[in-house]
Enzyme design. Structure first.
Site, PDB file in Angstrom:
ATOM      1  N   VAL A  25       0.854  -1.205   0.000  1.00  0.00           N
ATOM      2  CA  VAL A  25       0.000   0.000   0.000  1.00  0.00           C
ATOM      3  C   VAL A  25       0.885   1.249   0.000  1.00  0.00           C
ATOM      4  O   VAL A  25       0.643   2.203  -0.751  1.00  0.00           O
ATOM      5  CB  VAL A  25      -0.954  -0.001   1.218  1.00  0.00           C
ATOM      6  CG1 VAL A  25      -1.671   1.339   1.353  1.00  0.00           C
ATOM      7  CG2 VAL A  25      -1.973  -1.142   1.107  1.00  0.00           C
ATOM      8  N   ARG A  27       4.048   1.610  -0.987  1.00  0.00           N
ATOM      9  CA  ARG A  27       4.846   1.849  -2.206  1.00  0.00           C
ATOM     10  C   ARG A  27       3.971   2.106  -3.433  1.00  0.00           C
ATOM     11  O   ARG A  27       4.255   3.008  -4.224  1.00  0.00           O
ATOM     12  CB  ARG A  27       5.802   0.677  -2.430  1.00  0.00           C
ATOM     13  CG  ARG A  27       6.857   0.654  -1.321  1.00  0.00           C
ATOM     14  CD  ARG A  27       8.141   0.052  -1.769  1.00  0.00           C
ATOM     15  NE  ARG A  27       9.175   0.259  -0.742  1.00  0.00           N
ATOM     16  CZ  ARG A  27      10.187  -0.534  -0.556  1.00  0.00           C
ATOM     17  NH1 ARG A  27      10.336  -1.602  -1.308  1.00  0.00           N
ATOM     18  NH2 ARG A  27      11.084  -0.274   0.386  1.00  0.00           N
ATOM     19  N   CYS A  75     -10.174  -2.960  19.132  1.00  0.00           N
ATOM     20  CA  CYS A  75     -10.551  -1.653  19.675  1.00  0.00           C
ATOM     21  C   CYS A  75     -12.055  -1.598  19.962  1.00  0.00           C
ATOM     22  O   CYS A  75     -12.849  -1.214  19.085  1.00  0.00           O
ATOM     23  CB  CYS A  75     -10.133  -0.557  18.691  1.00  0.00           C
ATOM     24  SG  CYS A  75     -10.472   1.105  19.266  1.00  0.00           S
ATOM     25  N   GLY A 106     -13.755  -8.227  12.398  1.00  0.00           N
ATOM     26  CA  GLY A 106     -14.020  -7.041  13.218  1.00  0.00           C
ATOM     27  C   GLY A 106     -13.580  -5.776  12.506  1.00  0.00           C
ATOM     28  O   GLY A 106     -14.256  -4.737  12.560  1.00  0.00           O
ATOM     29  N   SER A 107     -12.470  -5.868  11.806  1.00  0.00           N
ATOM     30  CA  SER A 107     -11.935  -4.710  11.083  1.00  0.00           C
ATOM     31  C   SER A 107     -12.843  -4.344   9.921  1.00  0.00           C
ATOM     32  O   SER A 107     -13.063  -3.166   9.617  1.00  0.00           O
ATOM     33  CB  SER A 107     -10.534  -5.023  10.549  1.00  0.00           C
ATOM     34  OG  SER A 107      -9.793  -5.707  11.523  1.00  0.00           O
ATOM     35  N   ASP A 129      -7.309 -17.273  10.484  1.00  0.00           N
ATOM     36  CA  ASP A 129      -8.504 -18.134  10.536  1.00  0.00           C
ATOM     37  C   ASP A 129      -9.105 -18.428   9.157  1.00  0.00           C
ATOM     38  O   ASP A 129      -9.871 -19.373   9.006  1.00  0.00           O
ATOM     39  CB  ASP A 129      -9.595 -17.480  11.402  1.00  0.00           C
ATOM     40  CG  ASP A 129      -9.214 -17.407  12.871  1.00  0.00           C
ATOM     41  OD1 ASP A 129      -8.113 -17.864  13.211  1.00  0.00           O
ATOM     42  OD2 ASP A 129     -10.024 -16.900  13.669  1.00  0.00           O
ATOM     43  N   GLU A 224     -10.122 -24.749  17.778  1.00  0.00           N
ATOM     44  CA  GLU A 224     -10.312 -23.930  18.991  1.00  0.00           C
ATOM     45  C   GLU A 224     -11.789 -23.628  19.265  1.00  0.00           C
ATOM     46  O   GLU A 224     -12.250 -23.677  20.409  1.00  0.00           O
ATOM     47  CB  GLU A 224      -9.536 -22.619  18.785  1.00  0.00           C
ATOM     48  CG  GLU A 224      -9.698 -21.585  19.856  1.00  0.00           C
ATOM     49  CD  GLU A 224      -9.206 -20.203  19.396  1.00  0.00           C
ATOM     50  OE1 GLU A 224      -8.698 -20.069  18.273  1.00  0.00           O
ATOM     51  OE2 GLU A 224      -9.349 -19.261  20.196  1.00  0.00           O
ATOM     52  N   GLN A 253       1.154 -20.268  15.746  1.00  0.00           N
ATOM     53  CA  GLN A 253       0.474 -20.207  14.438  1.00  0.00           C
ATOM     54  C   GLN A 253       0.310 -18.775  13.937  1.00  0.00           C
ATOM     55  O   GLN A 253       0.074 -18.539  12.757  1.00  0.00           O
ATOM     56  CB  GLN A 253      -0.915 -20.849  14.537  1.00  0.00           C
ATOM     57  CG  GLN A 253      -0.879 -22.316  14.888  1.00  0.00           C
ATOM     58  CD  GLN A 253      -2.219 -22.801  15.406  1.00  0.00           C
ATOM     59  OE1 GLN A 253      -2.989 -23.402  14.687  1.00  0.00           O
ATOM     60  NE2 GLN A 253      -2.510 -22.531  16.677  1.00  0.00           N
ATOM     61  N   ARG A 254       0.346 -17.802  14.842  1.00  0.00           N
ATOM     62  CA  ARG A 254       0.087 -16.413  14.432  1.00  0.00           C
ATOM     63  C   ARG A 254       1.349 -15.686  13.949  1.00  0.00           C
ATOM     64  O   ARG A 254       1.262 -14.707  13.211  1.00  0.00           O
ATOM     65  CB  ARG A 254      -0.515 -15.635  15.605  1.00  0.00           C
ATOM     66  CG  ARG A 254      -1.977 -15.838  15.833  1.00  0.00           C
ATOM     67  CD  ARG A 254      -2.806 -14.625  15.433  1.00  0.00           C
ATOM     68  NE  ARG A 254      -2.632 -13.492  16.290  1.00  0.00           N
ATOM     69  CZ  ARG A 254      -3.448 -13.144  17.281  1.00  0.00           C
ATOM     70  NH1 ARG A 254      -4.494 -13.888  17.549  1.00  0.00           N
ATOM     71  NH2 ARG A 254      -3.236 -12.080  17.991  1.00  0.00           N
TER      72      ARG A 254
HETATM   73  O1  F6P Z   1      -8.429 -14.374  14.610  1.00  0.00           O
HETATM   74  C1  F6P Z   1      -7.192 -14.949  14.856  1.00  0.00           C
HETATM   75  C2  F6P Z   1      -7.151 -15.559  16.223  1.00  0.00           C
HETATM   76  O2  F6P Z   1      -5.853 -16.064  16.427  1.00  0.00           O
HETATM   77  C3  F6P Z   1      -8.183 -16.642  16.492  1.00  0.00           C
HETATM   78  O3  F6P Z   1      -7.812 -17.874  15.931  1.00  0.00           O
HETATM   79  C4  F6P Z   1      -8.224 -16.630  17.999  1.00  0.00           C
HETATM   80  O4  F6P Z   1      -9.437 -17.122  18.478  1.00  0.00           O
HETATM   81  C5  F6P Z   1      -8.079 -15.178  18.315  1.00  0.00           C
HETATM   82  O5  F6P Z   1      -7.404 -14.592  17.224  1.00  0.00           O
HETATM   83  C6  F6P Z   1      -7.335 -14.844  19.576  1.00  0.00           C
HETATM   84  O6  F6P Z   1      -7.304 -13.456  19.707  1.00  0.00           O
HETATM   85  P1  F6P Z   1      -6.457 -12.657  20.789  1.00  0.00           P
HETATM   86  O7  F6P Z   1      -5.007 -12.898  20.496  1.00  0.00           O
HETATM   87  O8  F6P Z   1      -6.854 -11.240  20.600  1.00  0.00           O
HETATM   88  O9  F6P Z   1      -6.872 -13.210  22.109  1.00  0.00           O
END
Ligand code: F6P
Length: 321
Positions: A25, A27, A75, A106-107, A129, A224, A253-254
């Site tokens: 975005v 560049r 937020c 959410g965004s 997700d 989850e 995973q994140r």
């Molecule tokens: O949306 C990504 C995610 O990692 C979900 O898999 C998980 O339920 C959630 O975020 C956890 O969010 P936070 O890190 O804000 O607790």
């Protein structure tokens, strides 16, 4: 005359590839004659006036970085009319041509609300997700998928060596999209996802039968969103007598280096977002559908449910005999 301005926000849970999208975005925006302003910590930075002017060099060396250099957050204030009106006022006062919001569900909802107040917003889907309607794939999902598959390959060594059942918890707040892909790619025997009802007794029989048929270990990928994987593992142990362990892959995973696929998708999505703003468009989600870039009204995306691929689920079941 001063350049027109685009604001950029990463919001919600971080996802690998957010930086590649920001870089794109920044560049392509500068290339198109815009000034780019990056808000810090998601919408909080917008409300608190915490931002930085982005330059072509401010995104150097970021394509390979996980997380987000802009920081992110959830937020709750943006869900209130006070927060929303404050954001609208700030964006209008700062005379933005438009905003690019990079994040998950959410965004998207926040972007939709802003656009109803006359702000031009383009959304880029980013979430491990992969649960956003209007795109076959979100930024970060492919990276998380590969991370989880690598982890399960390792867990399988222990499962095999100890003749154990492993329940492996995969992230996904409400959906099993990531779990399904992880499951089929790592050859697990079963996945447990919110989209498919589970018959516990049939499961216990199947597991016992599997071991009687010569299986010596077994892996279940547990989304989850299905509840407590620890309790699920305990129930299996109690009802089958098998040796069960539970492993929650959690936040590994994140994070991490985005895969090539994630980086490519993010780079292309970012360029399209800028093009859409340049063309005067608003409230669209950039996505990929059947291999092609697609634009979906955000209003539609947030009011629709992505379909769970039950055919792939059934294939996985057949592969686990
Ligand atoms: O949306 C990504 C995610 O990692 C979900 O898999 C998980 O339920 C959630 O975020 C956890 O969010 P936070 O890190 O804000 O607790």
């Amino acid at each position: 005359m001063a350049n027109k301005k685009i604001g950029i926000i990463t919001s919600g849970g971080d996802a690998p590839g957010m930086n590649a999208a920001v870089r794109s975005v920044v560049r392509t925006g500068i290339y198109s004659g815009f000034d780019i302003v990056g808000f810090k910590r998601g919408f909080k930075g917008l409300l608190d006036g915490e931002y930085q002017n982005m330059t072509v060099r401010s995104v150097s060396g970021t394509i390979n970085l996980g997380g987000t250099i802009l920081h992110t957050g959830r937020c709750p204030e943006m869900k209130t009319s006070i927060g929303l009106n404050k954001a609208v006022k700030i964006i209008k006062e700062m005379e933005f041509e438009g905003l690019v919001i990079i994040g998950g569900d959410g965004s998207l909802a926040a972007g939709n609300a802003l656009s109803k107040h006359g702000i031009k917003v383009i959304s880029i889907p980013a979430s491990i997700d992969n649960d956003v309607f209007g795109t076959d794939e979100t930024i970060g999902y492919d990276t998380a998928l590969n991370t989880a598959v690598e982890a399960i390959d390792k867990i399988r060594d222990t499962a095999n060596s100890h003749d154990r059942v492993f329940v492996v918890e995969i992230m996904g707040r409400e959906h099993g999209f990531l779990t399904l892909s992880v499951g089929i790619a790592s050859g697990v025997e079963l996945i447990v996802v919110p989209e498919v009802k589970l018959d516990r007794n049939a499961l216990y029989n199947e597991l016992r039968q599997g071991f009687m048929n010569g299986k010596t270990s077994l892996i279940i990928a547990f989304a989850e969103g299905c509840g407590n994987s620890g309790e699920f593992g305990n129930d299996i142990a109690k009802n089958t007598g098998l040796d069960v362990r539970v492993s929650n892959l959690g936040y590994i995973q994140r994070g991490g280096t985005p895969t090539a696929r994630t980086r490519i998708l993010a780079s292309i999505f970012g360029a399209h977002a800028v093009k859409l703003l340049k063309d005067g468009k608003s409230n669209l989600l950039v996505g990929i559908t059947d291999g092609k870039i697609s634009y979906t009204p955000v209003e539609v995306a947030i009011n629709s449910e992505k379909t769970f691929d039950i055919e792939t689920y059934n294939i996985l079941r057949k592969l686990s005999i």
